[in-house]
Design a protein around this motif. Structure first.
Motif, short mmCIF file in Angstrom:
data_model
loop_
_atom_site.label_atom_id
_atom_site.label_comp_id
_atom_site.label_asym_id
_atom_site.label_seq_id
_atom_site.Cartn_x
_atom_site.Cartn_y
_atom_site.Cartn_z
N THR A 83 1.81 5.33 -8.20
CA THR A 83 0.77 5.97 -9.00
C THR A 83 1.24 7.33 -9.51
O THR A 83 1.00 7.71 -10.68
CB THR A 83 -0.51 6.13 -8.17
OG1 THR A 83 -0.92 4.84 -7.70
CG2 THR A 83 -1.63 6.72 -9.01
N SER A 84 1.94 8.05 -8.66
CA SER A 84 2.48 9.36 -9.09
C SER A 84 3.53 9.19 -10.17
O SER A 84 3.58 9.95 -11.15
CB SER A 84 3.09 10.08 -7.88
OG SER A 84 2.11 10.31 -6.89
N LYS A 116 2.22 1.70 -3.44
CA LYS A 116 1.24 2.00 -4.48
C LYS A 116 1.04 3.50 -4.67
O LYS A 116 0.90 3.98 -5.81
CB LYS A 116 -0.09 1.34 -4.12
CG LYS A 116 -1.12 1.45 -5.22
CD LYS A 116 -2.38 0.69 -4.84
CE LYS A 116 -3.41 0.78 -5.98
NZ LYS A 116 -4.64 0.02 -5.64
N THR A 117 1.06 4.28 -3.58
CA THR A 117 0.81 5.73 -3.69
C THR A 117 1.90 6.44 -4.49
O THR A 117 1.59 7.14 -5.47
CB THR A 117 0.67 6.33 -2.29
OG1 THR A 117 -0.40 5.68 -1.60
CG2 THR A 117 0.40 7.83 -2.38
N HIS A 157 0.84 -1.21 0.00
CA HIS A 157 0.00 0.00 0.00
C HIS A 157 0.87 1.25 0.00
O HIS A 157 0.56 2.25 -0.68
CB HIS A 157 -0.92 -0.03 1.22
CG HIS A 157 -1.88 1.12 1.26
ND1 HIS A 157 -1.55 2.33 1.85
CD2 HIS A 157 -3.13 1.25 0.76
CE1 HIS A 157 -2.57 3.16 1.73
NE2 HIS A 157 -3.55 2.53 1.08
N ASP A 158 1.96 1.20 0.78
CA ASP A 158 2.86 2.36 0.81
C ASP A 158 3.56 2.56 -0.52
O ASP A 158 3.90 3.70 -0.88
CB ASP A 158 3.89 2.17 1.94
CG ASP A 158 3.25 2.21 3.33
OD1 ASP A 158 2.13 2.75 3.43
OD2 ASP A 158 3.85 1.67 4.28
#
Length: 557
Positions: free
Chosen positions: A346-347, A342-343, A339-340
């Motif tokens: 995405t950028s 993925k952010t 999850h960490d």
């Protein structure tokens, strides 16, 4: 096929031949016969040398052996008996027969020497079980027997002593030569061993042994009491009532023996009952019920075993809980890390897409394309980790419905047509037109078939064929995908479905090692069965679902 050559010993097959006990016994008896015969001849020779008067007795003994000694033999003028021609002939026949018997025995001893040695080893092993004190008593008894012959002029006893001495010496040499613990096996050593063995036994074994010895001792005491009491009463009581009163003591002894045996049987029955309680607990624990406990009373002989089994149950339960906790912690860690990642990922993908819209040099545009591909691959891996974590923890959301699995499979092939064409593989698809309805989640099953097809395009031998078939049998819809691996498969099917495991050990492909694991997790979450089979380089993946309205049947691999 490589064959290691070696030299062959011509007598190897003879040495490897199994020994024959009967031949060994015959050869052993022949050896004893020869030893006894030689010992008798030596005894005669010594007697003749010591006492020349024994020569006449030796001659008479030979005549008796021949079986034709006349009571009044013909004598010469000097007093010596004259042998007639018939008597000499008979002597010769008897002596020749004796020599023939000795030669035959000697031949048997030589021919069957290997079998005799094996039989001697068995005899020595039997002798090894005899205590040293018993052997010394036998030797002492023989010495006393020899001392008693000093004042006895009986030739028969002397000959018997010679033969017995030879046999005893032979057995003694055999025992000493083959049993290295000749002096170690004695009564004291045996008693100490039994005591040490008793202390090393479990409580149950000690109690069972004490109980068996108690029954034997009490039974022997009751038998002795009955016999002694009967004999005493017979001699003391008056004749009119002697027989009736004397029989009361043996009757009491018999009743006591029956009661002792009955007590022993009841004790064994209680032990068997407690043993069944332990076996019931073991069966329940084997079936997965780690909360099962036994109810063996503290007075039972198996109480220690019951407590140890309960401690094992507690230890296994604790280990399972710790393993589950560790697995859950690992999955949560992977999920949080993913999850960490993925952010910011995405950028990165968003900025790469913006860079594609800018005016760039050809070299910079190539770099951007490579960066975009790697970012997309990393995004797919993160998504796969999310899916595996959800399926493992049971947090996956499903939309179960009745769907045509054949139609779903065709749709998957249609959307992956471009990938299949780039792989240069020949797909042989056999999907019947008859609808086969199964109860599953369409999105999850689409992902399952997608992963299986992508797995074939990545790991199949170039230019080979991939066979896909859908069949209905025994109330099941079974999808089978077979392909030939381009690399050697060194793992079984169960290992290949584990997380982060890849068939390509060199990791030259772009797989994440989660495709088969996701396919298996999604299939089982939807109520189906997924299994993989390997046969050499042949890889077979099978997905099975119960047909809607079909025969209810347990799924079997």
């Amino acid at each position: 096929m490589d064959i290691n050559s070696r030299s062959i010993d011509p007598g190897e097959h003879l040495r490897s031949r199994p020994s024959n006990a009967f031949k060994g016994l015959i050869s052993w008896l022949c050896l004893l016969f020869i030893l006894c015969a030689v010992s008798l001849l030596l005894v005669f020779a010594v007697m003749v040398l010591v006492s020349p008067g024994v020569t006449e007795y030796a001659t008479d003994s030979v005549h008796e052996f021949a079986g034709s000694v006349p009571r009044n033999p013909v004598q010469s003028p000097d007093g010596a008996p004259i042998e007639t021609p018939d008597l000499a002939y008979e002597y010769g026949v008897k002596i020749a027969s004796a020599v023939a018997v000795l030669l035959t025995a000697l031949i048997l001893v030589f021919v069957f020497r290997r079998d005799r040695r094996a039989f001697e080893a068995v005899v020595a092993r039997w002798l090894g079980w005899i205590w040293m004190e018993v052997k010394l008593l036998v030797i002492a008894g023989f010495c006393i027997f020899l001392m008693s012959l000093v004042d006895n002029s009986s030739t028969e006893l002397t000959m018997a002593a010679g033969v017995l001495g030879v046999l005893l010496l032979y057995l003694l040499c055999l025992d000493v030569g083959r049993n290295r613990r000749f002096f170690g096996h004695n009564i004291i050593h045996s008693v100490l061993l039994r005591v040490n063995d008793f202390h090393s036994m479990t409580t149950f074994q000690q109690r069972a042994l004490r109980r068996a010895y108690s029954v034997i001792v009490v039974g022997a005491a009751l038998v002795a009491f009955g016999l002694f009491g009967y004999s005493v009463l017979v001699n003391i009581l008056p004749p009119p009532h002697r027989d009736k009163l004397a029989l009361t003591v043996p009757f009491i002894s018999i009743v006591g023996i029956i009661g002792t045996v009955w007590w022993y049987i009841l004790s064994l029955k209680r032990d068997l009952r407690d043993w069944n309680l332990l076996m019931d607990q073991i069966t329940e624990m084997y079936g997965g019920n780690l909360d099962a406990v036994n109810h063996v009373p503290p007075t039972s002989n198996l109480y220690d075993c019951a407590m140890q089994l309960n401690m094992i149950r507690t230890g296994v339960q604790k280990a399972v809980e710790e393993g589950t906790k560790a697995d859950r912690t690992k999955i949560e860690l992977i999920t949080n890390v993913s999850h960490d990642i993925k952010t910011p990922l995405t950028s990165v993908i968003s900025y790469v897409e913006l860079l594609k819209k800018e005016e760039l040099s050809p070299a910079a545009r190539d770099y951007v394309e490579i960066l975009s591909g790697k970012a997309q691959r990393l995004s797919g891996i993160v998504q796969d980790v999310f899916e595996v974590s959800k399926a493992t923890t049971g947090n996956i959301s499903l939309n179960l419905e009745d769907l045509d699995i054949g139609r779903l499979l065709k749709q998957t092939f249609g959307e992956m047509e471009e990938v299949i064409e780039r792989s240069k593989l020949q797909f042989r698809v056999d999907i019947p037109e008859t609808p086969m309805l199964v109860h599953a989640d369409g999105q999850r099953m689409y992902r399952v078939f997608q992963n299986l097809i992508r797995n074939c395009t990545q790991y199949s031998l170039e230019g080979s064929r991939v066979y896909v078939s859908l069949v209905a049998q025994s109330g099941l819809a079974s999808v089978s995908i077979r392909n030939i691996s381009k690399t050697e498969i060194t793992m079984n099917g169960e290992d290949l479905t584990a997380r982060f495991v890849r068939g390509d050990q060199n990791r030259t492909t772009e797989g994440s090692g989660l495709g088969l694991s996701i396919a298996k997790s999604f299939t089982e979450a939807c109520g189906g069965r997924f299994f993989v089979r390997t046969d050499g380089d042949l890889f077979v993946a099978t997905v099975q679902f119960p047909l809607v309205g079909g025969e209810e049947q347990k799924l079997q691999a």
